[in-house]
Enzyme design. Structure first.
Site, PDB file in Angstrom:
ATOM      1  N   LYS A   2       0.832  -1.202   0.000  1.00  0.00           N
ATOM      2  CA  LYS A   2       0.000   0.000   0.000  1.00  0.00           C
ATOM      3  C   LYS A   2       0.869   1.255   0.000  1.00  0.00           C
ATOM      4  CE  LYS A   2      -1.853   1.740   3.683  1.00  0.00           C
ATOM      5  NZ  LYS A   2      -2.633   1.984   4.909  1.00  0.00           N
ATOM      6  N   ASP A  10      -6.486   1.106   0.968  1.00  0.00           N
ATOM      7  CA  ASP A  10      -6.536   1.244   2.420  1.00  0.00           C
ATOM      8  C   ASP A  10      -7.917   0.799   2.896  1.00  0.00           C
ATOM      9  OD1 ASP A  10      -8.217   3.271   1.619  1.00  0.00           O
ATOM     10  OD2 ASP A  10      -7.276   4.822   2.848  1.00  0.00           O
TER      11      ASP A  10
END
Length: 215
Positions: A120, A138
């Site tokens: 991420k 997320d």
């Protein structure tokens, strides 16, 4: 969600916010990397409060190494997990100096070898700093992807793969910003604000609340 609906979904989000920006404050690719590492399990607002003073004196990996772990902890002590994050930031800064000439690599695999950097974080850096068409999944994007039917998946990686497949090319550059902001301010976790949602009619959420005229 059908392709035509996906196209319209992003057309509306784009029309409302043509040039979305990260809410993390940064100076350059390195400070962005640090900010994203610090943002794990923390709010952007909280990170910005800590990094504002920090980035006034530190904008390069070498300056961070010179600052040292103890002084860094003093700047970021209001952020959750600050002890571990301080160790990671100092170590990744040392690696950037030793292996990359003090520059942030424009390569996902290289980024993911750095302490505290997962997929991420790497995707955020590649997208925001370098303009790559990556999508950093997320909690907000994971929720929006599943709740709306845009990109259902049981894991963040599955949602990312689905988004990369369905998001039209024209919208891929800013897709993750639009989805994060939508999840943060409209399609919220506890109570989605369907009445003001610009894409509510396209959404597959079975419990959505719509105006009487639309029901």
């Amino acid at each position: 969600m059908k392709p035509a609906a996906v196209q319209e979904f992003f057309r509306r989000l784009s029309a409302a916010n043509p040039e979305p920006k990260s809410e993390l404050e940064y100076v350059n690719p390195y400070t962005l990397l640090v900010a994203v590492v610090l943002s794990a399990q923390a709010t952007d607002v909280g990170v910005n409060k800590a990094t504002g003073p920090l980035f006034q004196i530190v904008t390069t990996p070498q300056q961070m190494v010179d600052l040292g772990e103890e002084r860094l902890r003093g700047f970021i002590k209001t952020i959750g997990l600050f002890n571990t994050k301080a160790k990671n930031v100092i170590r990744l800064s040392e690696i950037l100096v030793a292996q990359y000439g003090g520059e942030v690599p424009r390569d996902r695999e290289a980024l993911e070898t750095l302490p505290g950097v997962g997929r991420k974080t790497a995707n955020v850096v590649l997208n925001v700093a370098f303009g790559e068409e990556t999508i950093a999944v997320d909690t907000h994007i994971f929720r929006v992807g599943n709740r709306t039917g845009l990109a259902p998946g049981k894991t963040p990686d599955a949602v990312e793969a689905k988004l990369l497949k369905v998001v039209p090319k024209a919208y891929r550059r800013h897709a993750h910003h639009w989805l994060i902001l939508h999840g943060r301010y409209v399609c919220k976790a506890r109570k989605p604000d369907c009445l003001v949602c610009p894409v509510s009619d396209l959404c597959g959420f079975k419990d959505k609340v719509l105006p009487a005229a639309v029901v």
